[in-house]
Design an enzyme around this catalytic site. Structure first.
Site, PDB file in Angstrom:
ATOM      1  N   PHE A   1      -7.004  23.974  -8.630  1.00  0.00           N
ATOM      2  CA  PHE A   1      -6.092  23.097  -7.760  1.00  0.00           C
ATOM      3  C   PHE A   1      -6.539  21.605  -7.523  1.00  0.00           C
ATOM      4  CE2 PHE A   1      -6.364  22.153  -3.024  1.00  0.00           C
ATOM      5  CZ  PHE A   1      -7.325  22.638  -2.710  1.00  0.00           C
ATOM      6  N   LYS A   2      -7.589  21.091  -7.628  1.00  0.00           N
ATOM      7  CA  LYS A   2      -7.978  20.021  -7.538  1.00  0.00           C
ATOM      8  C   LYS A   2      -7.449  18.916  -8.347  1.00  0.00           C
ATOM      9  CE  LYS A   2     -11.506  20.962  -4.342  1.00  0.00           C
ATOM     10  NZ  LYS A   2     -11.823  22.446  -3.749  1.00  0.00           N
ATOM     11  N   ASP A   3      -7.230  19.716  -9.230  1.00  0.00           N
ATOM     12  CA  ASP A   3      -6.705  18.570 -10.345  1.00  0.00           C
ATOM     13  C   ASP A   3      -4.996  18.219 -10.478  1.00  0.00           C
ATOM     14  OD1 ASP A   3      -8.846  18.564 -12.596  1.00  0.00           O
ATOM     15  OD2 ASP A   3      -7.505  20.714 -13.436  1.00  0.00           O
TER      16      ASP A   3
ATOM     17  N   MET B   1      -5.868  15.084  -7.455  1.00  0.00           N
ATOM     18  CA  MET B   1      -7.330  14.258  -8.315  1.00  0.00           C
ATOM     19  C   MET B   1      -7.030  13.001  -9.815  1.00  0.00           C
ATOM     20  SD  MET B   1     -10.174  13.987  -7.374  1.00  0.00           S
ATOM     21  CE  MET B   1     -11.416  15.196  -6.594  1.00  0.00           C
TER      22      MET B   1
END
Ligand SMILES: *Cc1c(COP(=O)(O)O)cnc(C)c1O
Length: 479
Positions: free
Chosen positions: A122-124, A127
């Protein structure tokens, strides 16, 4: 919209704009930035937003917090970020276009897919936007930045995939030599972009983290080489995440008379902090379910009112490693709201935390107000994780990753009658093969683009745990 620090107790607090705080980390007083007040989402807006694409919704939400980037430019940056090709991951074009589709397991229980970006976590979601915002703002100012970070896995790869090929940005990412999975190493080290530098240090994650701290504390070096960070306290990351909480509500309900329960596997409190903000903006979220793994500092707080961060030695290495965190770096943002936004109270509480201590809100008016914020919590251990991965696979024919399994386990303990629950999927099982094999005796499928990624040529510099060597390396590559 102006931003204030959670610790600014001066009579005229500094009021920063969005781009003032975009590239920085902590406020100078050690606090975290938050908007002066939360913009509200009206009923009419929620109605209108049901028909929007992800990028349109992202603009509607984010523009409420940003007033120093021209609207057309902000819209273009968001449109270029949230596209089916970036969040595709080999799926059919229709699903990919939804960016964060909901996969219903049964009526009233679903997964909010957040892991179809380039690094399968999920960090995409945040980011990728950060990469585009950084490039835009640096170019406007004629500045450059050298991002220095340490990673044990997901954050480093998400940052590198977001910043690769971006003008004015170099990334120096430290990781513990031979401690990441072969897949995680391949994800990072196979990048051939000239602005990405991987440094593997012969030590543990904490050694890498200590080097980053030491370099950042050398103020002369830091300013000469324009060292920056993209860690989880970055406000723009939290803001970008707020969008998918609104999306979760809209996708998980049929009308705005309904409420929703959202379950979030948590470590640094970055993801669920965005859920808290969406709720403060008026999104009808009945409950935010916070799930921890064996490292249960946050569960302990929400059950007891005691926040007791632990040291590295007390932090367990688990099979949901991205939640192996014992000091939740974004938690201060929530506590600021909990204590009625009084920076003096936050200062007093963190004077103890920063000195290695804890705080206890039991019996205070703050603790009495806690239930009004809608949190519920629980923890999940290795055996729960395996059992959940098996149960979800047997019942629904779906493989979930270890972190998402923690979220599903705790979600099951906190569902509300007549209200749908969505569990946030924070990574794909392909990232954590070993535990999936342990649970199911089979290897999770990989997106076609990542098959055989371990065989690609890799670029990495292996070094001893040596601050000066890292500084020399940065110097050599900044000219
Ligand atoms: C980072 C991460 C988490 C924890 O998110 P926080 O924002 O730190 O609470 C959970 N799951 C996965 C897969 C992650 O990468």
């Amino acid at each position: 919209m102006r931003y204030i620090s959670t610790r600014d107790d001066s009579s005229t607090p500094a009021r920063k704009t969005f781009t003032d705080i975009l590239l920085g980390g902590l406020a100078p007083d050690g606090g975290l930035y938050l908007p002066e007040s939360y913009p509200q989402i009206t009923r009419a807006e929620l109605d209108a937003w049901r028909g929007l694409s992800y990028a349109e919704l992202a603009f509607a939400v984010i523009s409420k917090f940003v007033d120093d980037i021209p609207a057309d430019d902000l819209k273009a940056l968001i449109d270029k970020t949230y596209t089916a090709s970036v969040y595709c991951n080999g799926r059919n074009p229709e699903l990919a276009a939804e960016i964060t589709p909901v996969r219903w397991l049964e009526p009233g229980l679903g997964l909010l897919e957040l892991s179809n970006g380039p690094t399968l976590a999920f960090k995409d979601m945040a980011m990728q936007l950060l990469g585009n915002l950084f490039e835009y703002v640096l170019e406007k100012r004629g500045e450059t930045i050298n991002i220095l970070g340490a990673t044990s896995g997901d954050t480093g790869s998400a940052a590198e995939y977001a910043m690769r090929g971006k003008r004015g940005i170099r990334v120096f990412m430290l990781s513990p030599h031979n401690r990441m999975s072969a897949f995680q190493r391949a994800q990072m080290f196979s990048l051939q972009d000239a602005n990405i530098f991987n440094i593997a240090v012969r030590g543990m994650f904490d050694d890498a983290q200590d080097i980053v701290k030491a370099v950042s504390n050398d103020h002369e070096f830091k300013s000469r080489y324009k060292i920056g960070a993209v860690n989880s306290i970055n406000w723009a990351r939290v803001l970008a995440q707020t969008v998918y909480y609104v999306r979760a509500y809209l996708a998980g309900t049929r009308s705005n008379d309904e409420q929703i329960v959202l379950s979030v596997p948590s470590g640094n409190f970055g993801n669920i902090c965005a859920g808290h903000i969406a709720r403060m903006m008026g999104v009808p979220i009945a409950r935010l379910v916070l799930a921890t793994n064996e490292n249960d500092v946050l569960d302990e707080f929400f059950r007891t009112g005691i926040y007791r961060p632990r040291g590295t030695a007390e932090t367990m290495v688990t099979s949901s490693p991205s939640m192996d965190i014992s000091k939740a770096s974004n938690f201060e943002r929530f506590v600021f709201d909990l204590v009625g936004r009084d920076p003096n109270v936050v200062r007093a509480l963190w004077a103890s935390v920063d000195a290695g201590g804890s705080f206890d809100l039991t019996g205070t008016p703050h603790f009495a107000r806690l239930p009004t914020f809608g949190f519920a919590s629980g923890k999940s251990c290795h055996a729960d994780r395996l059992a959940t991965i098996r149960r979800i696979h047997e019942q629904y024919g779906i493989m979930v990753d270890t972190h998402t399994a923690d979220g599903l386990k705790v979600a099951a303990e906190h569902r509300l009658p007549g209200i749908s629950t969505l569990a946030l999927e924070t990574a794909l099982p392909a990232k954590f093969e070993e535990t999936i094999v342990e649970a199911l005796g089979m290897t999770p499928a990989r997106p076609a683009s990542m098959v055989g990624i371990e065989n690609l040529p890799q670029r990495v510099e292996v070094m001893d745990v040596d601050v000066d060597a890292v500084k020399r390396y940065i110097e050599r590559h900044c000219n």
